[in-house]
Every structure is written in C-alpha cells, then in structure tokens.
Design a protein around this motif. Structure first.
Motif, short mmCIF file in Angstrom:
data_model
loop_
_atom_site.label_atom_id
_atom_site.label_comp_id
_atom_site.label_asym_id
_atom_site.label_seq_id
_atom_site.Cartn_x
_atom_site.Cartn_y
_atom_site.Cartn_z
N VAL A 209 31.95 69.03 66.56
CA VAL A 209 30.61 68.79 67.07
C VAL A 209 30.65 67.51 67.88
N TYR A 210 30.34 67.61 69.17
CA TYR A 210 30.37 66.45 70.06
C TYR A 210 28.94 65.99 70.32
N LEU A 211 28.64 64.78 69.87
CA LEU A 211 27.33 64.17 70.06
C LEU A 211 27.43 63.19 71.20
N SER A 212 26.65 63.38 72.24
CA SER A 212 26.74 62.52 73.42
C SER A 212 25.38 61.98 73.81
N SER A 213 25.39 60.79 74.40
CA SER A 213 24.15 60.12 74.81
C SER A 213 23.57 60.81 76.03
N THR A 214 22.24 60.93 76.08
CA THR A 214 21.59 61.57 77.21
C THR A 214 21.31 60.60 78.36
N ASP A 215 21.39 59.28 78.09
CA ASP A 215 21.11 58.29 79.14
C ASP A 215 22.31 57.38 79.42
N ASN A 216 23.51 57.81 78.96
CA ASN A 216 24.76 57.06 79.18
C ASN A 216 24.80 55.71 78.48
N SER A 217 23.88 55.47 77.55
CA SER A 217 23.95 54.24 76.77
C SER A 217 24.70 54.53 75.48
N PRO A 218 25.32 53.52 74.86
CA PRO A 218 26.08 53.75 73.62
C PRO A 218 25.21 54.36 72.53
N LEU A 219 25.81 55.23 71.74
CA LEU A 219 25.10 55.86 70.62
C LEU A 219 24.88 54.86 69.49
N ASP A 220 23.81 55.08 68.72
CA ASP A 220 23.54 54.24 67.54
C ASP A 220 24.38 54.75 66.37
N LYS A 221 25.40 53.97 66.00
CA LYS A 221 26.32 54.40 64.95
C LYS A 221 25.68 54.45 63.57
N ALA A 222 24.52 53.84 63.42
CA ALA A 222 23.88 53.80 62.11
C ALA A 222 23.51 55.19 61.59
N GLY A 223 23.30 56.12 62.51
CA GLY A 223 22.88 57.45 62.07
C GLY A 223 24.02 58.44 61.92
N PHE A 224 25.28 57.99 62.13
CA PHE A 224 26.41 58.91 62.09
C PHE A 224 26.63 59.52 60.70
N THR A 225 26.53 58.68 59.66
CA THR A 225 26.79 59.18 58.31
C THR A 225 25.78 60.25 57.91
N ALA A 226 24.51 59.99 58.19
CA ALA A 226 23.47 60.97 57.85
C ALA A 226 23.66 62.27 58.63
N TYR A 227 24.08 62.14 59.90
CA TYR A 227 24.30 63.33 60.73
C TYR A 227 25.45 64.16 60.19
#
Length: 738
Positions: free
Chosen positions: A424-442
């Motif tokens: 599963v590839y999660l990518s930013s829609t506005d080219n800004s870095p993703l918020d890593k805080a939500g990775f574990t919950a995802y």
C-alpha cells in the motif's frame, strides 16, 4: 471473382509457387525476433490501480527491494536447520552476490520459517526487464550456481520466484510445443490417409501449411513490433494448432470439391478452376468469420489477448490465401495422380449412414431440434459453477517444476501470502512531507482487515512524500480469497488515508484483481462485437436477416454447453480450483468463429438444395446427406488437432485444448448436423427473409434439365439411379458458383 482466382493460379502454377517461396524466405529472413513476456502486470493498461502502484514504486523507491528470484534451503534429512546450516546459507548468499550475474542487482539473506526448517536467499533483478527472457537466463545461471554452492553441505536448494517461473514456463512451453507439433502432424497424416488412401494427399497439406506457418510467424513478429504488442509463449502452441487445424479444413473443402468435379467429367485443370470457383465463397466467408472474431480481441484490455487476436487473424488470413492460391497451384501441377494409388476418386463410394440421418432430419425436424437443443441446454447448466483462477505462471507449467515446488513449499512454511506481499503506497496530494504520526494507526487499520496476516511500514521515500506499507495476506496471491481480501484492503486504504494523502494498492493479488476486472470488461465488449460482426458476414453470405440471428443463437448455446462441460470435468471432476481466467474469452472466439464455419457450410448447402426446388424439409435432409461427411471429417480433424494441446502438460493448454476441441465437436456433430438444419427446416422460407435465397433461379420445375448445367444433369440422373445409396464424400457444404 473466385473462379478468376482459380484460373490465374491454375494457368500459372509454377509462378504462384515461386512467389510463395520467395515471400516466405524474404519475410522469415527479415522478421524481428518475436518478443515474449511472462510478467502478468504487462498485460494491463496504465489506468488500473495495480499498474499505477508499480509506477509509483518505481518513482518513489527506485532502489526498493522486490525479489525476482528466491533460493529456498532445507536440510536433506528434513530436520530443523542448525547453526552450521545457517552459516552455509550466509556464505552461499555472499558468494552469489559476488558473481555479478547479469540482471542481478542485489542478493540478501531472507528470514527463516517459523518451524526452523527453511530459510531463503532473496535476489533482486532489474525491474525494467521484469518477465523478459534475459531474466529467465539469469535464473538459469542462479539455479546452477546455487546448487553448485550447496555441494558438500547438508543443504538442498531450489530456485523459485518470478524469474525462475519464467525459466520453467519457457522450458515447459518448448516441450509442449514439440508434443503438440508431433501430435498434430500424426493426427492429420493418419486421418487424411484414411479419408483419401493417398500418401501424397496426406503429406501435401502438412508441407504447404508448414510453409504458410513460417510466413505467418514472420508477419506476426512484424505486427507485434509495429504495434508494440505483448507476446506470451503459449501463443506459439496455439498458432501451431490453428494453422494446421484450420488449414487442413480448408484443404479438405477444396479437395472434396476438386474430386467431385473430376467425377463429373471435368478435365484436371478445369476441375480445379471449378473447385476454387465453387468453394471459394464458402471458404472465404468461413475464414472471414474467424478473422473477424480474432480481431475482436484487439478490443481487449489485456495485452496477452490484444496480441493473440491479430496474431491468430494473420495466421488464418495467410491460411485462407494459401487455400485459394498455393494449394490449387500445387495440386494442378500434380493432377489426378495426387490421389495415387487409390482409384476411389473415380467413383462415388456407397454408404447409407448420412442418407438415414438426412431422412431423420427431413421427417422429424421438431424432434431433432428438441433433442439436440436439450443436450446443449443440459451441458450449459455447468456454467453456473464457473470460477476463474489467475495464476498464469502455475497454469502454464506442471506442478512438478522447481519454481512451483518452491511456491508450494513456501506457502506451507511461511504465511501463504509471504511470497507475494501486497504493498500500500500512501502519497502526499500536495507534494509536502507526510505526517509520520499517523503511520502506526494506518498500519493497524490495514492489519485489521479480515484475511490480512499483518501490516507494517516498510520505508518512506527520501523526500518524505510517499510511504510504503507491506501487507501480508493469509492466502496465496492468486486465490479467490486473496483477490477478495485485496479488494477489502483497497477499500480501507482509500477510505482511511490521512488527510492530504491518497493510497494505491499494488502487488500480485492487486494485479490479479485488476485482471479480473479487465476480463469482465472484455466479456461485455469483445463478445457482442465479435457476434455482431460475424452476423454481418453471415447476412452478406446468405442475403438474409433471419438466418444469422438463429445461427448465432445456436452457436452461443454451443459455447454455453462447452463451458459447462469444461467446468464439470476440470473443476468438479479433476478438482481444479477454477479455470484459467482467459479461457472463456478464447473459447468463445474459437467456438463461435470456427463453429460458425460448419454452420456456414451446412446452411449454404441447404440453400443450394432449396434453390433446386426442394421444400425446406427436403433441402435440410439432402444437405445433411451430402454435406454431413465433409463436416464430420473436417470437424474430427480440427477437434483432434486442438486436443493435442492437452499433451503440453500444463493447466492452461490442457483446459484450452479440451474446451476448444469439445466445442468444435459440438459445433460439427450437434449444431451443424442436427440443430441448424432442423431449425431451418422448421422455420421454412422465412429463414431467408427479406431475400429469397432459397428460391429456384429458374421457373422450370425442380430438377428440370433447363435449370441445370450439363454436369449437374448427369449428377441428377445418377442420383435417381442410385436413390437408396449414399456417397460418403460426394459433395461439400459450400454454395455453388452461379
């Protein structure tokens, strides 16, 4: 037009043969190499999610590790691996990496199995060449090297993974092609010897079609390169059968009519000219139906089928051209000696079987329609149990191949989905870095999907805009459960993607799910288009609107009967989890197109008999009496030829060989002989609406000498003298030139 073609080639046979030989040599000498791929993802267009995921992986993680080959180790005594064994595996892994094998980019150690009996070495290859022959070559080197490096240890090693599967599929395909070629050759040779009792006639079509085959393969290679199509090794096996099977059919149609004209008293060359003139329209219409059906595959969204369609259409077109030019030229040079040493060509043999069948159709058409239709309907009930399987690799080779043994072993030693995890590839829609805080919950939400064994964050791109979550399913990638599960994973991945991000799901199960969607699209597109175009051809040939409708309906019923029988035999009888996903599409086109050939031959002969003043029922009986032997001979040869595909030893060609041969047998021995002529007899003159294709050309009484050619008058006189005797191959089912 067809008589004119016959005059040209018969008057100039040597130049015709020379032109064919020159064309074949020139095309073969200059044709590019036919490309081939075993990468399922290459069969899909870029609009599908699995392909978008693969592109995102390539852009965001250019150095991401995706194993193309997996070396699986276990002790020779089956016990748990010892520390010494694990050290040997580490050594082998390092030495494999140090060999710098072509296409190999990285070699790393894998994880031991939970029971401690297995461990792996993972090999990454250049993703740009996935599924290409050069990676199969690399797998061959790896397989040899890893076995050499395990000598002197207590380990045994096997090589699996996609590259090894491509290698085994390649080897299996070569063996299958050899068996199919030999089987096809023997079936045609023996059957023609039985029919004609003439060795020249038995060998001649094999030699001629062999020449056509080389030319057709060259043209196919040109078309594949020109239109940037994908190829698969299984296509070569199908081409062998199509070329020799269909080519022999057209050869039979021509030779039966040539023999008929000789018996009617025509001089040798004139007999061939008349044969081409009379049989040409029927052969061209039959071949046109096949070509149109195959070209309809160009509308498919699957690269494999998009390439197969034009390839088979080219093969049939070349065979048609040879049937109207090369074969008449060769036979006209040899003359009646082509039948040597048999003398049977000089007289009409006696047999009452088809006369009796014809009387049955004439006297009881309603009963014949009901019985034959009921057989087709009962067989069609099996279609309700149809299931598809999408593992093209395992379907294209026996389970005993090394890569298949590795796949099965890993399914039991590891999680079934470990060999082909979902990403599963999660990518930013506005080219800004993703918020890593939500990775574990995802990741937890992905892991909570029913059928998922686990999910974890694997890596984040250097710019932080894309994250890769590896999801391991509980099921092997190609199973129905895995495909259903990956659909649920997609739903969760899309709906629970954090704000400012979007998700795409890749991996083999995702590819298979998209292939399933593509095949369903093809069912809705290719089927009706092929049917409509074939109906147009039938309408032009028969000058009728009604006849094409019920002819296509009968062929569709034959398709249902064929699919149903295949489901019962392979799913219910042999215990297959499902039939190969592309089988219904291929089967539909073969059964519909080639099945229509026999309907064309029978209905055209029926029309010919009706034009001589016979009633619809009498015309149906006479059509079966005289065209039945031709349809039976052609149907048997073509069905037996396709059945040779079952010798290949893999699920795909075994299922395809049975299904197509059974479908052709149904088309010839049920539809063309009983269902179609009986139904036409019941419908009567309305079958030819809005034209009058069944009406006599002259107002004179039926069979009156004024309506007949001199040769036909002689034939009618002979027929009256032997009213109760049956010619086995007196005439064909093609319409006569008027």
């Amino acid at each position: 037009m067809f008589r004119r073609i016959g005059e040209i080639v018969v008057r100039h046979p040597v130049w015709t043969i020379v032109a064919w030989v020159i064309a074949a040599v020139a095309i073969v000498a200059t044709a590019p190499t036919l490309p081939s791929t075993s990468d399922e993802s290459s069969f899909l267009p870029s609009s599908y999610e699995s392909i978008q995921a693969a592109k995102l992986q390539e852009d965001a993680f250019p150095s991401a590790f995706t194993p193309s080959a997996i070396a699986l180790y276990q002790r020779t005594d089956g016990a748990k691996l010892t520390k010494a064994d694990l050290k040997d595996v580490d050594r082998i892994t390092r030495e494999l990496g140090g060999k710098h094998i072509d296409q190999v980019q990285k070699v790393v150690p894998g994880q031991p199995s939970t029971d401690g009996k297995f461990t792996t070495t993972l090999v990454q290859m250049d993703s740009k060449n996935a599924g290409q022959p050069k990676q199969a070559d690399a797998a061959k080197v790896l397989r040899t090297d890893v076995k050499q490096l395990t000598k002197g240890t207590d380990l045994e090693a096997r090589l699996g993974g996609s590259a090894a599967q491509a290698l085994d599929q390649q080897d299996s395909s070569k063996r299958g092609q050899a068996l199919i070629g030999i089987g096809t050759f023997l079936i045609i040779l023996v059957t023609l010897l039985i029919i004609f009792r003439a060795p020249i006639l038995a060998v001649l079509p094999l030699l001629v079609i062999g020449l056509v085959s080389t030319l057709a393969n060259g043209l196919i290679a040109y078309a594949t390169k020109l239109f940037d199509l994908q190829a698969n090794s299984s296509i070569s096996s199908i081409l062998i059968v199509v070329l020799f099977g269909v080519g022999t059919d057209y050869f039979l149609f021509l030779m039966f009519r040539y023999r008929e004209r000789l018996r009617a008293g025509d001089e040798s060359k004139e007999a061939m000219i008349n044969a081409v003139g009379r049989v040409g329209e029927a052969i061209a219409s039959a071949a046109g139906a096949v070509v149109i059906a195959f070209l309809a595959l160009s509308l498919s969204t699957l690269g494999f089928l998009k390439q197969m369609g034009p390839a088979l259409a080219i093969a049939v077109a070349a065979t048609l051209f040879a049937g109207l030019t090369l074969i008449p030229a060769v036979v006209s040079l040899i003359g009646p000696k082509v039948f040597w040493p048999s003398k049977s060509w000089q007289r009409e043999p006696e047999n009452a079987r088809f006369a009796a069948l014809g009387r049955g159709v004439r006297n009881r058409p309603a009963l014949t329609v009901i019985v034959s239709g009921l057989v087709l309907v009962v067989l069609s009930l099996g279609t309700f149990g149809y299931k598809a399987t999408f593992d093209l690799a395992s379907g294209s080779m026996p389970k005993t191949k090394e890569s298949m043994v590795v796949q099965d072993s890993m399914m039991h030693a590891y999680s079934a989905g470990a060999a082909a995890p979902t990403d599963v590839y999660l990518s930013s829609t506005d080219n800004s870095p993703l918020d890593k805080a939500g990775f574990t919950a995802y990741a937890d939400k992905l892991a909570a999907v029913d059928g998922v064994d686990g999910a974890k964050l694997s890596q984040v791109s250097k710019d932080g805009t894309t994250a890769d979550f590896t999801v391991t399913l509980k099921y092997e990638a190609s199973t129905d459960k895995a495909i259903t599960t990956v659909g649920d994973v997609r739903d969760v991945a899309h709906s629970d993607a954090p704000d400012g991000s979007k998700a795409v799901v890749g991996g083999m199960s995702s590819i298979y799910k998209d292939i399933n969607a593509a095949v369903n699209h093809d069912y809705r597109t290719v089927f009706p288009v092929a049917a409509l175009l074939i109906m147009v051809i039938l309408g032009l040939l028969l000058r009728s609107v009604v006849a094409p409708l019920y002819l296509m309906a009968s062929v569709g019923l034959g398709f249902g009967a064929t699919l149903g029988a295949t489901v019962w035999i392979f799913q219910d009888g042999a215990g297959h989890s499902g039939l190969m996903f592309m089988l219904p599409v291929i089967m539909y086109l073969f059964v519909v197109a080639i099945g229509t050939d026999y309907n064309i031959l029978m209905i055209a002969r029926l029309r010919e008999e009706a034009r001589e003043g016979r009633s619809p029922r009498e015309a149906a009986g006479e059509a079966l009496r005289h065209a039945g032997p031709t349809v039976a001979a052609a149907g048997f040869i073509l069905a037996a030829t396709f059945a040779t595909m079952m010798l290949a030893g893999n699920a795909l060609l075994t299922e395809m060989g049975f299904a197509v041969s059974f479908g052709i047998a149904v088309a010839a021995f049920v539809m063309a002989m009983f269902f179609t002529p009986s139904l036409t007899a019941l419908i009567g003159h309305a079958a030819w609406w809005p034209g009058h294709g069944d009406r006599a050309a002259e107002a004179a009484p039926a069979g009156h000498p004024e309506t007949l050619t001199p040769a036909r008058r002689a034939e009618e006189t002979d027929r009256e003298d032997r009213d109760d005797r049956e010619p086995v191959v007196d005439e064909q089912a093609e319409p006569r030139a008027r």
